[in-house]
Design a protein around this motif. Structure first.
Motif, PDB file in Angstrom:
ATOM      1  N   THR A 186      12.352  -9.018  10.646  1.00  0.00           N
ATOM      2  CA  THR A 186      12.544  -9.874  11.919  1.00  0.00           C
ATOM      3  C   THR A 186      11.780 -10.879  11.282  1.00  0.00           C
ATOM      4  N   VAL A 187      12.238 -12.598  12.109  1.00  0.00           N
ATOM      5  CA  VAL A 187      11.109 -13.503  11.934  1.00  0.00           C
ATOM      6  C   VAL A 187      10.070 -13.237  12.309  1.00  0.00           C
ATOM      7  N   ALA A 188       9.816 -12.426  14.051  1.00  0.00           N
ATOM      8  CA  ALA A 188       8.617 -11.973  13.763  1.00  0.00           C
ATOM      9  C   ALA A 188       7.667 -11.121  13.137  1.00  0.00           C
ATOM     10  N   GLU A 189       8.093  -9.846  12.540  1.00  0.00           N
ATOM     11  CA  GLU A 189       8.191  -9.116  11.894  1.00  0.00           C
ATOM     12  C   GLU A 189       6.947  -9.903  10.588  1.00  0.00           C
ATOM     13  N   ASN A 190       7.904 -10.833  10.123  1.00  0.00           N
ATOM     14  CA  ASN A 190       7.066 -12.198   8.470  1.00  0.00           C
ATOM     15  C   ASN A 190       5.989 -12.533   9.173  1.00  0.00           C
ATOM     16  N   ILE A 191       6.517 -13.559  10.706  1.00  0.00           N
ATOM     17  CA  ILE A 191       5.454 -14.108  11.042  1.00  0.00           C
ATOM     18  C   ILE A 191       3.931 -13.250  11.158  1.00  0.00           C
ATOM     19  N   PHE A 192       3.727 -11.697  11.443  1.00  0.00           N
ATOM     20  CA  PHE A 192       2.452 -11.325  11.706  1.00  0.00           C
ATOM     21  C   PHE A 192       2.388 -10.581  10.452  1.00  0.00           C
ATOM     22  N   LEU A 193       2.918 -10.501   9.159  1.00  0.00           N
ATOM     23  CA  LEU A 193       3.590  -9.769   8.619  1.00  0.00           C
ATOM     24  C   LEU A 193       1.820  -9.392   8.203  1.00  0.00           C
ATOM     25  N   ASN A 194       1.015  -8.366   7.745  1.00  0.00           N
ATOM     26  CA  ASN A 194      -0.192  -7.660   7.481  1.00  0.00           C
ATOM     27  C   ASN A 194      -1.345  -7.496   9.050  1.00  0.00           C
ATOM     28  N   ASP A 195      -0.566  -8.260  10.607  1.00  0.00           N
ATOM     29  CA  ASP A 195      -1.793  -8.641  11.447  1.00  0.00           C
ATOM     30  C   ASP A 195      -0.258  -7.773  12.312  1.00  0.00           C
TER      31      ASP A 195
END
Length: 515
Positions: free
Chosen positions: A108-117
């Motif tokens: 998702t958009v959210a998962e991509n924005i905070f990938l690795n964090d």
């Protein structure tokens, strides 16, 4: 205890955010960077410019730890970095938004924005918290009402994927942000919004490296311009003390044309689209004549890409007709599009226009292997000759036709895409953002190729978010708004304000016409 990432030096207020000394990088057969010195001050926006192959990407990859410098020293906020890695780079507050987006399409958009964090508790990710955090990032970008944090990235347009990449960069509270062609698929309004964000970052003391082939952007947003050519530093200029022509002369060593329009002889109608509709398109009609270059302009989401995909057979058509040379054609898949002499140069050339792991030779011959094969065996002599002919004709810069296409510069990759359709003897060329991410010299070559194609009787439908290039080469411009073609503007009536008015809101057009 001293940090494991640093070696020596003290962090003081007047120290450089980045200081590179004598950076050199070697690849087999080429020296990509030669003794480069580079400095970036705190809160400074510095343009890094040069032709494709000048060394810009190599320098950025050294800064972000993707490559190791073979020679030279790296200092970040006054601390010498012995060996930069991606993890160390991120910990130092360096974040990059690349031209070729590095996203996880199935997340998702959210998962991509905070990938690795990802925010988590007892190893479980809280989706509600994640989505709310992503919404705050998108709000800062003024996209919280446009992009849903829960949407999968693969379902977004290329432009909106770019916004997600920018969101990921600023979400890390970066101290240094690198923008590599961030406006390549953005409209003027979206570019203005991005510049607002960059200016806010500057006010907060964030340092920015800005890479773009659109020089007018450099003069609008940057403090200084740093020029590379053939892997070497050429000059650094204060933006207030230079101009576009001077920077171009440093980049390419010659003066370039600005207007590429030439009078062309128009022939018969070669393509006619009548009342085309699907889930994204509404009653679209237009035509193309032999020897004509027609622009297609519209804001992101207006339906430009969806229209050309439907014509080419990549997307389903629910209603409407397509005529080629006066004959009704049922183009229900891309093979039928190719068989009817249509060519689509897609917006995303790397993922949709090329087979990156194959050679230049193989990419050029892709559409015609069935024509140069017999009983399943390829005529290797023809295959090599065709590839070599187009490499020479389009001046594709490659060591040989066996070079893997992913290793070419953006401009040369684009010429390989054009070459494969020339090899197929296409008559209608649909070019979706063909100059994105390529330097001014390569753009000039693409425009010259377009003019030569039109001169030889081909028709070109040219999609671009960059209005000056449409006005500089097209015979007329079609404007799309909300899935509809709302205007067909002849060259003698070109007016940026009027074209933009049609693209934004039809009610504004009356005001523009009344001026």
């Amino acid at each position: 205890m001293p940090s494991p990432f640093f070696n020596g030096g003290e962090d003081v207020q007047n120290i450089y955010a980045i200081e590179l000394k004598g950076i050199s990088k070697y690849f087999p057969g080429v020296q990509a960077l030669k003794n480069v010195d580079f400095r970036l001050e705190r809160g400074e926006i510095k343009a890094l410019i040069g032709e494709n192959g000048a060394g810009k990407s190599t320098l950025i990859k050294i800064l972000t730890g993707a490559y190791f410098a073979d020679e030279g020293e790296i200092y970040i906020f006054g601390k010498r970095i012995e060996r930069m890695t991606p993890i160390i780079s991120e910990k130092l507050g360096i974040s990059a938004v690349y031209q070729n987006l590095v996203l996880a399409p199935h997340l998702t958009v959210a998962e991509n924005i905070f990938l690795n964090d990802l925010p988590s508790k007892l190893s479980f990710v809280s989706e509600n918290v994640l989505n709310q955090m992503a919404k705050e990032v998108l709000k800062k970008l003024e996209y919280d009402h446009i992009i849903d944090p829960r949407e999968k990235v693969k379902n977004l347009s290329v432009a909106h994927q770019g916004i997600v990449a920018i969101g990921r960069a600023i979400s890390k509270n970066a101290k240094i942000v690198i923008f590599d062609e961030p406006t390549a698929v953005l409209t003027s309004k979206e570019t203005d919004e991005l510049f607002r964000i960059i200016r806010e970052l500057k006010k907060e003391g964030v340092s920015v490296i800005y890479i773009s082939h659109r020089l007018e952007e450099i003069f609008e947003i940057c403090d200084k311009a740093y020029v590379l050519k053939d892997g070497q530093f050429v000059i650094e200029k204060d933006i207030k003390e230079t101009n576009e022509d001077e920077l171009i002369s440093y980049m390419v060593g010659r003066k370039l044309r600005k207007d590429f329009y030439v009078l062309r002889k128009k022939g018969k109608e070669i393509l006619k689209v009548e009342n085309l509709e699907n889930r994204k398109l509404k009653n679209c009609s237009f035509n193309l004549l032999e020897g004509e270059i027609v622009g297609l302009y519209g804001l992101v989401g207006s339906g430009r890409t969806e229209l050309v995909r439907a014509i080419f057979g990549a997307d389903k058509i629910d209603r409407g007709n397509i005529y080629i040379n006066g004959s009704l054609k049922y183009i229900t898949n891309t093979l039928k599009g190719i068989n009817n002499k249509l060519a689509l140069i897609p917006e995303d050339r790397r993922n949709q226009g090329l087979a990156l792991k194959l050679s230049v030779k193989e990419n050029i011959n892709l559409p015609i292997y069935r024509k140069i094969s017999r009983f399943g065996f390829v005529n290797s002599k023809k295959e090599k000759q065709i590839a070599q002919d187009f490499v020479e004709k389009l001046n594709i810069k490659t060591p040989d036709i066996y070079k893997t296409v992913k290793n070419l510069s953006g401009g040369n990759q684009q010429k390989v895409v054009i070459a494969k359709w020339l090899a197929s003897n296409a008559k209608v060329f649909i070019m979706d953002e063909p100059t994105n991410g390529i330097d001014v010299g390569a753009k000039e070559e693409i425009y010259s190729i377009m003019n030569e194609l039109a001169k030889n009787g081909a028709s070109i439908l040219f999609i671009s978010s960059y209005m000056p290039e449409l006005m500089g080469i097209c015979d007329r411009i079609l404007v799309m708004n909300s899935g509809k073609i709302v205007a067909n503007i002849p060259r003698e009536e070109f007016n940026e304000e009027k074209i933009l008015a049609y693209a934004i809101k039809s009610s504004i057009v009356e005001e523009v016409d009344s001026k």
